[in-house]
Design a protein around this motif. Structure first.
Motif, PDB file in Angstrom:
ATOM      1  N   LYS A   1       0.840  -1.193   0.000  1.00  0.00           N
ATOM      2  CA  LYS A   1       0.000   0.000   0.000  1.00  0.00           C
ATOM      3  C   LYS A   1       0.882   1.253   0.000  1.00  0.00           C
ATOM      4  N   ILE A   2       0.615   2.176  -0.931  1.00  0.00           N
ATOM      5  CA  ILE A   2       1.349   3.440  -0.982  1.00  0.00           C
ATOM      6  C   ILE A   2       0.728   4.409   0.013  1.00  0.00           C
ATOM      7  N   LEU A   3       1.569   5.134   0.741  1.00  0.00           N
ATOM      8  CA  LEU A   3       1.116   6.014   1.813  1.00  0.00           C
ATOM      9  C   LEU A   3       1.168   7.489   1.437  1.00  0.00           C
ATOM     10  N   LYS A   4       1.624   7.791   0.247  1.00  0.00           N
ATOM     11  CA  LYS A   4       1.837   9.189  -0.123  1.00  0.00           C
ATOM     12  C   LYS A   4       1.276   9.447  -1.516  1.00  0.00           C
ATOM     13  N   ALA A   5       0.700  10.631  -1.714  1.00  0.00           N
ATOM     14  CA  ALA A   5       0.152  10.978  -3.021  1.00  0.00           C
ATOM     15  C   ALA A   5       1.275  11.092  -4.050  1.00  0.00           C
ATOM     16  N   TRP A   6       0.983  10.668  -5.279  1.00  0.00           N
ATOM     17  CA  TRP A   6       1.957  10.736  -6.363  1.00  0.00           C
ATOM     18  C   TRP A   6       1.218  11.020  -7.668  1.00  0.00           C
TER      19      TRP A   6
ATOM     20  N   LYS B   1      -8.165  -6.390   0.936  1.00  0.00           N
ATOM     21  CA  LYS B   1      -7.942  -5.766   2.246  1.00  0.00           C
ATOM     22  C   LYS B   1      -7.716  -4.261   2.102  1.00  0.00           C
ATOM     23  N   VAL B   2      -6.823  -3.861   1.218  1.00  0.00           N
ATOM     24  CA  VAL B   2      -6.529  -2.438   1.074  1.00  0.00           C
ATOM     25  C   VAL B   2      -7.688  -1.712   0.380  1.00  0.00           C
TER      26      VAL B   2
END
Length: 792
Positions: free
Chosen positions: A543-548, A604-605
């Motif tokens: 899971k990515i935690l930061k906007a990109w 899950k995510v």
């Protein structure tokens, strides 16, 4: 290219002449600079099991020995450029056989090595050679056929070493489990095989390849992938249509093109692909696994070809040849065997029209004909993309197999000057009839979703980041892994959770309901490297935690706002800050795997995104096991891939769409100054989980254009594309009304309580009742009751 695996390999050591080092890694060189400590490697390969008999090796002169460099033995600061020569083993006693389990310096006769041996190849391992990298020893200008006779054995011998102590190179041996073992690669010509044209069979209309020896046509069959199969389909139906003025027909031949005095000819063909594939896959692989709850196989098309054989043009036509090619287009409506130049095309006498009668944007081009074609020559088109459209699992992309149109398109855009003639399905010699083949991998979906509804969602963005710190967001592929000097690469994929209506749509279950699908195209080298080889890679999703942003994301930067760049917390994204360390899902791709679908369970995510839409920044996929190990990149289709059927998407198993009654809160009913004695429960129809939202297409699909208020097709059926969730059945409910204070007596009102609803389109007639031109009584009474409530 044929890869011959290692049979025996071992280090022999002059300092310990009677010691066997079987199972150890391989060392070459003299560590203290004297001949007394020299180490050599002796290696043989499994030539007998390489299947070289099918190749003509007479003129083959090139081969390569592949090794994987582990590191230098000793201090790397003492390493030097190490030169290694390859020579044939000629020192065994008569009748002796080289065996890695018993070989030593002494019993292999290394002291008797010729002073000037025949040098087959030379390689220099440089001082700066990185650890765990491939080494290729090139064998050139050699008689490979002669060299491979009798299972040859080679000696890898150090030469031109310094006389002072130094570090020597070490290579992985036969027992290595992760990194590539020694192997011999031989560049071979394509084998000469028998023809694989199909046998004409109509029940069913597919065959396996014929094995009747014939002269091979200058075409290639589709390439069968590992774990896949090939199906050959005969041409079932065809018809030639021609614009005025017409010319005579010959049942043994078909024509396309036109002349200066005769109208254009177009060939319409139909291959029974669905039946051929359905029955062919079962014949080759049996029924789908019973535990998958899938009634029939899905197939992933990896390659497909269509073939026609040219015949002589019998007309005496001296006009200059117009270069061009035959082009295949899918028909938008099912092929009619009574088709003419004017029927059933919507524009009448103009023949089939692009966008209305056939799909011009999806096509397959045959071999270019620069001059009058040779008699007996085959021409071929790659029909992979068209076949994928027909067999894709996505309903919104799937194209019906209505048949195809084949026409001659000139290079200049001008009219053709000749007819191009082909053998027809009526030809007596079945070997020369048109045919199509499809190569595929059979598959089952990761979500059977038999009790729910499977919905496909497009992704919002994707890219990959690599050590080059460049933006890759508009490229047609995603790369994951590590490819030599280019370093490691990771894929970033984002889904816009706002497109998933969390208020009206629910997952069918809390587990195994959402899968990311990627199309794997194979392994690829980023740029020239010493030993291009794929290794097994475990792909892990996080899971990515930061906007990109795909338009700005690189190995250093996540996004950009104006002139301000927003960096990742670390190069190539930092664990815990830029992405979650928890592995969401994983899949393993082994060496040699061909094209196929790869699925990641991200349920899950996805549920986390549903609960908190602001947390949706997508997922990152990387090699979770060997990311630092160089080899090939693993290549996947991206959102920018030219073939929409290969682009990544989400598969979501939702609760089934429902168009059903939903009760309103109990309330009094008011009418004409009267009021009900008790609270009454009324209801209305509500669409849930995406019900009544199916895409009916556009007016153009029916041959009409936007801008009119009512659309009718050729059968006078109304096509206005509206849809709604409306009542289809209801029961009357008597309601006692109190008219005290009103200018009338108490009475009993009858209202309708809806018992069933249905999605109704304007062009359909309800199965429960005929469609009314005016609102039903149920809706009028309900509307009246609701208005009365609002007034109160």
């Amino acid at each position: 290219m044929v890869v011959i695996v290692v049979k025996h390999v071992v280090t022999v050591d002059k300092e310990n002449p009677n010691t066997n080092y079987n199972g150890d890694d391989l060392e070459i060189g003299s560590p203290d600079g004297t001949e007394g400590t020299e180490k050599r490697v002796i290696v043989s390969f499994n030539v007998d099991q390489a299947g070289l008999d099918q190749y003509d090796l007479t003129n083959v002169t090139k081969a390569w020995i592949h090794l994987t460099f582990k590191d230098y033995v000793g201090d790397r600061l003492n390493a030097v450029n190490n030169t290694i020569i390859v020579t044939p083993l000629t020192t065994l006693d008569e009748g002796a056989v080289f065996d890695e389990e018993t070989a030593t310096w002494e019993n292999t006769g290394m002291d008797n090595q010729p002073e000037n041996p025949e040098v087959i190849a030379t390689i220099v391992v440089p001082q700066e050679q990185p650890g765990i990298t491939p080494i290729v020893i090139k064998i050139t200008e050699a008689e490979i056929e002669k060299m491979l006779e009798g299972n040859p054995t080679f000696v890898l011998d150090p030469t031109d070493e310094p006389t002072s102590p130094h570090s020597i190179p070490e290579f992985f041996g036969k027992g290595e489990k992760v990194f590539p073992k020694p192997s011999l690669h031989v560049c071979v010509p394509y084998p000469e095989t028998t023809s694989t044209t199909p046998t004409q069979t109509h029940t069913p209309t597919f065959t396996t390849a014929s094995t009747t020896p014939t002269t091979p046509p200058p075409i290639s069959n589709c390439t069968i992938p590992n774990g896949g199969g090939r199906i050959v389909i005969d041409l079932k139906e065809y018809i030639v249509i021609q614009e005025e003025p017409v010319s005579p027909e010959n049942p043994n031949f078909v024509h396309i093109g036109q002349t200066s005095s005769e109208g254009e000819k177009i060939l319409l063909v139909y291959f029974d692909l669905e039946k051929a594939v359905t029955e062919g896959v079962i014949e080759q692989f049996g029924e789908p696994p019973a535990d998958q709850d899938q009634e029939r196989w899905d197939i992933s098309v990896t390659d497909s070809k269509m073939n026609f054989r040219l015949t002589p043009d019998e007309t005496e036509n001296e006009d200059p040849w117009q270069p061009g090619r035959a082009v295949l287009y899918p028909l938008k409506k099912l092929l009619k065997t009574n088709s003419t130049w004017s029927y059933p095309w919507l524009e009448g006498n103009t023949g089939p029209v692009d966008g209305i009668d056939y799909v011009g944007s999806v096509n397959a081009e045959f071999t270019k004909l620069k001059k009058r074609p040779e008699v007996g020559r085959w021409i071929q088109a790659t029909t992979t993309t068209i076949a994928r459209y027909i067999f894709t699992e996505r309903d919104d992309l799937r194209m019906s197999n209505n048949g195809f149109m084949l026409k001659y398109v000139t290079e200049s855009g001008e009219d053709a000057s000749h007819f191009v003639s082909f053998d027809s399905p009526e030809l007596a010699d079945e070997e020369f009839r048109p045919f199509m083949d499809i190569c595929y991998v059979p598959s089952v979906r990761p979500i059977p979703c038999t009790e729910g509804q499977l919905v496909y969602y497009d992704l919002n963005a994707d890219t990959y980041i690599a050590k080059d710190n460049m933006v890759h967001g508009t490229e047609p592929h995603l790369f994951i892994g590590n490819s030599g000097w280019a370093g490691k690469s990771r894929a970033l994929i984002d889904f816009d959770i706002s497109t998933f209506n969390t208020e009206l749509t629910a997952l069918h279950q809390d587990t195994k309901s959402v899968f990311l699908r990627l199309w794997y195209e194979g392994a690829e080298l980023s740029k020239p490297y010493n030993d291009p080889r794929q290794i097994e890679r475990e792909l892990d999703a996080h899971k990515i935690l930061k906007a990109w942003n795909e338009n700005f994301a690189t190995s250093k930067w996540a996004s950009q706002s104006g002139n301000n760049k927003n960096p990742w917390n670390g190069d190539m994204m930092e664990e815990l800050n830029d992405f979650n360390s928890e592995e969401i899902s994983s899949d393993t791709l082994s060496e040699g795997e061909d094209q196929h679908n790869v699925y990641f369970d991200i349920t899950k995510v996805f549920k986390e995104w549903m609960d908190d839409k602001s947390s949706d920044h997508g997922i990152m996929i990387k090699d979770g096991e060997h990311e630092s190990v160089p080899g090939y990149f693993l290549k996947f289709a991206s959102l920018n891939h030219p073939d929409p059927t290969t682009r990544p998407y989400l598969m979501v198993c939702q609760k089934k769409p429902q168009c059903e009654p939903e009760d309103l809160p109990p309330q009094k009913i008011y009418n004409h100054g009267c009021v009900s004695h008790e609270n009454i429960t009324l209801n209305y129809c509500v669409a849930k989980n995406g019900a009544c939202s199916a895409d009916d297409g556009t007016a153009v699909d029916y041959g009409y254009f936007v801008g009119v208020s009512a659309l009718f097709d050729e059968f006078h059926v109304l096509r206005t594309f509206c849809k709604c969730c409306t009542d289809s059945a209801a029961n009357k409910i008597p309601v006692a009304m109190n008219c005290e204070g009103a200018d009338r007596e108490d009475y009993t009102e009858e209202v309708w309580y809806i018992t069933s609803c249905e999605c109704q389109r304007c062009q359909e007639i309800s199965k429960s009742r005929k469609k009314r031109a005016t609102p039903s009584k149920t809706r009028l009474l309900l509307r009246s009751a609701l208005k009365s409530m609002l007034r109160k």
